[in-house]
Design a protein around this motif. Structure first.
Motif, PDB file in Angstrom:
ATOM      1  N   MET A   1      10.454  -9.953 -33.797  1.00 36.84           N
ATOM      2  CA  MET A   1       9.890 -10.370 -35.078  1.00 36.84           C
ATOM      3  C   MET A   1       9.458 -11.835 -35.046  1.00 36.84           C
ATOM      4  SD  MET A   1      11.899  -8.684 -38.290  1.00 36.84           S
ATOM      5  CE  MET A   1      13.536  -8.822 -37.605  1.00 36.84           C
ATOM      6  N   GLN A   2      10.254 -12.665 -34.404  1.00 37.72           N
ATOM      7  CA  GLN A   2       9.931 -14.090 -34.361  1.00 37.72           C
ATOM      8  C   GLN A   2       8.610 -14.332 -33.638  1.00 37.72           C
ATOM      9  OE1 GLN A   2      13.113 -16.610 -33.042  1.00 37.72           O
ATOM     10  NE2 GLN A   2      11.808 -18.406 -32.836  1.00 37.72           N
ATOM     11  N   LYS A   3       8.357 -13.583 -32.569  1.00 35.43           N
ATOM     12  CA  LYS A   3       7.103 -13.725 -31.830  1.00 35.43           C
ATOM     13  C   LYS A   3       5.904 -13.328 -32.699  1.00 35.43           C
ATOM     14  CE  LYS A   3       9.021 -12.920 -27.210  1.00 35.43           C
ATOM     15  NZ  LYS A   3       9.082 -11.968 -26.071  1.00 35.43           N
TER      16      LYS A   3
ATOM     17  N   LYS B   1      14.924 -17.845 -41.195  1.00 33.99           N
ATOM     18  CA  LYS B   1      15.937 -16.804 -41.415  1.00 33.99           C
ATOM     19  C   LYS B   1      16.299 -16.116 -40.095  1.00 33.99           C
ATOM     20  CE  LYS B   1      14.598 -15.526 -46.165  1.00 33.99           C
ATOM     21  NZ  LYS B   1      14.051 -14.416 -46.994  1.00 33.99           N
ATOM     22  N   ILE B   2      15.283 -15.827 -39.287  1.00 35.11           N
ATOM     23  CA  ILE B   2      15.503 -15.174 -37.988  1.00 35.11           C
ATOM     24  C   ILE B   2      16.333 -16.081 -37.081  1.00 35.11           C
ATOM     25  CG2 ILE B   2      14.354 -14.388 -35.883  1.00 35.11           C
ATOM     26  CD1 ILE B   2      11.999 -13.491 -37.711  1.00 35.11           C
TER      27      ILE B   2
ATOM     28  N   ASP C   1       5.289 -16.896 -40.618  1.00 33.39           N
ATOM     29  CA  ASP C   1       5.869 -17.390 -41.871  1.00 33.39           C
ATOM     30  C   ASP C   1       7.054 -18.305 -41.560  1.00 33.39           C
ATOM     31  OD1 ASP C   1       7.914 -17.258 -44.135  1.00 33.39           O
ATOM     32  OD2 ASP C   1       6.181 -16.353 -45.100  1.00 33.39           O
ATOM     33  N   THR C   2       6.966 -19.549 -41.971  1.00 34.50           N
ATOM     34  CA  THR C   2       7.996 -20.544 -41.648  1.00 34.50           C
ATOM     35  C   THR C   2       9.371 -20.151 -42.187  1.00 34.50           C
ATOM     36  OG1 THR C   2       6.352 -22.304 -41.670  1.00 34.50           O
ATOM     37  CG2 THR C   2       8.647 -22.967 -41.880  1.00 34.50           C
TER      38      THR C   2
ATOM     39  N   THR D   1       5.793  -5.275 -44.534  1.00 36.81           N
ATOM     40  CA  THR D   1       5.737  -6.664 -44.086  1.00 36.81           C
ATOM     41  C   THR D   1       6.907  -6.980 -43.162  1.00 36.81           C
ATOM     42  OG1 THR D   1       7.046  -7.431 -45.969  1.00 36.81           O
ATOM     43  CG2 THR D   1       4.653  -7.370 -46.247  1.00 36.81           C
ATOM     44  N   LEU D   2       6.780  -8.044 -42.393  1.00 36.97           N
ATOM     45  CA  LEU D   2       7.881  -8.469 -41.522  1.00 36.97           C
ATOM     46  C   LEU D   2       9.096  -8.907 -42.334  1.00 36.97           C
ATOM     47  CD1 LEU D   2       6.045 -10.505 -38.728  1.00 36.97           C
ATOM     48  CD2 LEU D   2       7.254  -8.334 -38.458  1.00 36.97           C
TER      49      LEU D   2
END
Length: 430
Positions: free
Chosen positions: A281-283, A293-294, A287-288, A252-253
């Protein structure tokens, strides 16, 4: 009469068994009232019924409460808790054994950390004593490693065990997530959490990891291909293998983020590579919580790299990034940290250095360092020699002395100064 008595027992225990939650509420009620013995008696009854029903979740929960109460009621609590734990481990099923071995390892780690000064001078012996009170640091390390190794045995069975089965003994806010997750994944995360503090970071030569930066900071597929034979630090190697196992099982991411964060902080310090991975990862993420966190990590990098010469706008970018986290008012951990970070970046500061001695009517200057201020008001008060002595003799009471002067005396002069403020959250001087 005997039959009636037995019937009453069966009826009463049956009713008791149907009311686990009600009885746990009684336990909490007694506990809040400070009636530990009464609470412990209820827990004992719950355990008896749970043992008959072979309800391991309730048995483990009872063990936790009994251990807590032992620390209040018994001077020899530590020894009894650990001995009780070893007994329970031998009685339960494979998934419950894994959980209790994890608890056993945590108990040993806590004892070792709290009593390290006592263990330091102990000499290693040839024979092993089962009583932990006589163990050396080496004995503790071996027993902890052995217990943690047992938590991940029988991988197939652990993967088949839903985490929701043990929901009553885990502190999980997202109940739906526990239904999707399995016990093996949980135990891998716990192993990582326990082994990571044991890594001596000063022993790590970061240059040895630079050739593998891409594998450490990219997706799960790239990371899975890494071979850790070159890693000399055994604890570090263990943690990396656990991260690899985690992502092979659940790519998972969120798991990817945890691993990339660890690898960059401990092995690489590559702001450029880390930022690139975070953006990627953000793109991809929807998941909010993970996006928050990112964003937090990105803001921290920007703030750390901010400088008047090279990156004068990085603090402004960091604030904007942190604001994007706060727009989602979900009170997540990242949300709370973001709020603190903004307060730190925007915090006002003022430091004034004056010439220590000056003669009458001498023109003097003050050296001022300031941050996030655009004006300064200064008032001058005349004080006598006695007050000067008080300042010298009572360095810890300066604030109260100043307050008394301002309250009881009139300023002989006041002056307002305009300070240059560029709104970029850096410190300036004049």
């Amino acid at each position: 009469m005997k039959k009636i008595f037995l019937l009453l027992i069966l009826v009463s225990t049956s009713i008791f068994g149907q009311n686990y939650d009600k009885n746990w509420l009684k336990v909490i009620e007694f506990e809040n009232e400070g009636k530990i013995k009464s609470a412990n008696e209820i827990v004992s009854k719950i355990r008896q019924k749970a043992t008959r029903d072979k309800d391991e979740v309730q048995i483990i929960k009872c063990f936790f409460y009994e251990s807590k109460y032992l620390q209040v009621l018994d001077e020899d609590a530590q020894t009894k808790i650990i001995n009780n734990l070893k007994t329970e481990i031998n009685k339960v099923s494979i998934p419950s054994k894994a959980i209790l071995n994890l608890v056993y390892a945590k108990c040993l780690i806590d004892y070792r950390n709290q009593n390290s000064y006592l263990l330091y001078n102990r000499t290693n012996t040839v024979s092993f004593d089962d009583q932990f009170l006589t163990w050396t640091p080496k004995d503790f390390s071996e027993q902890i490693d052995g217990a943690l190794k047992k938590t991940l045995l029988n991988e197939t069975i652990l993967k088949q065990t839903s985490l929701s089965t043990y929901l009553q003994i885990f502190d999980y806010s997202d109940e739906e997530k526990t239904k999707k997750d399995n016990l093996f994944n949980y135990l891998v995360k716990e192993n990582i959490a326990l082994y990571t503090p044991q890594i001596r970071q000063w022993e790590i030569q970061k240059k040895e990891f630079l050739p593998y930066e891409k594998g450490f900071l990219e997706n799960s597929e790239s990371f899975a291909q890494l071979n850790f034979d070159f890693v000399k630090n055994e604890k570090l190697k263990k943690v990396l293998e656990l991260y690899q196992k985690q992502e092979k099982n659940t790519p998972t991411l969120e798991n990817q983020f945890d691993r990339i964060q660890f690898c960059n902080n401990v092995l690489l310090d590559s702001n450029e590579g880390f930022m690139k991975s975070l953006r990627s990862m953000q793109k991809e993420s929807k998941d909010t919580i993970l996006i928050q966190k990112i964003q937090l990590e990105k803001a921290i990098i920007l703030n750390n790299l901010a400088s008047k010469e090279a990156h004068p706008d990085y603090n402004i970018q960091a604030i904007a990034t942190l604001d994007s986290i706060l727009k989602i008012n979900n009170r997540s951990n990242a949300h709370k940290i973001a709020l603190q970070k903004i307060q730190n970046i925007q915090a006002k500061s003022l430091n004034i250095q004056l010439q220590k001695f000056s003669y009458t009517d001498e023109n003097t200057r003050a050296f001022i360092r300031y941050k996030n201020l655009n004006r300064l008001s200064v008032s001058f008060f005349k004080i006598d020699q006695n007050m000067t002595k008080n300042f010298r003799n009572s360095p810890h009471n300066k604030d109260s002395l100043v307050a008394a002067i301002i309250k009881n005396k009139k300023a002989i002069a006041s002056k307002n100064y305009v300070l240059e403020e560029k709104n970029n959250y850096f410190e300036y001087s004049t």
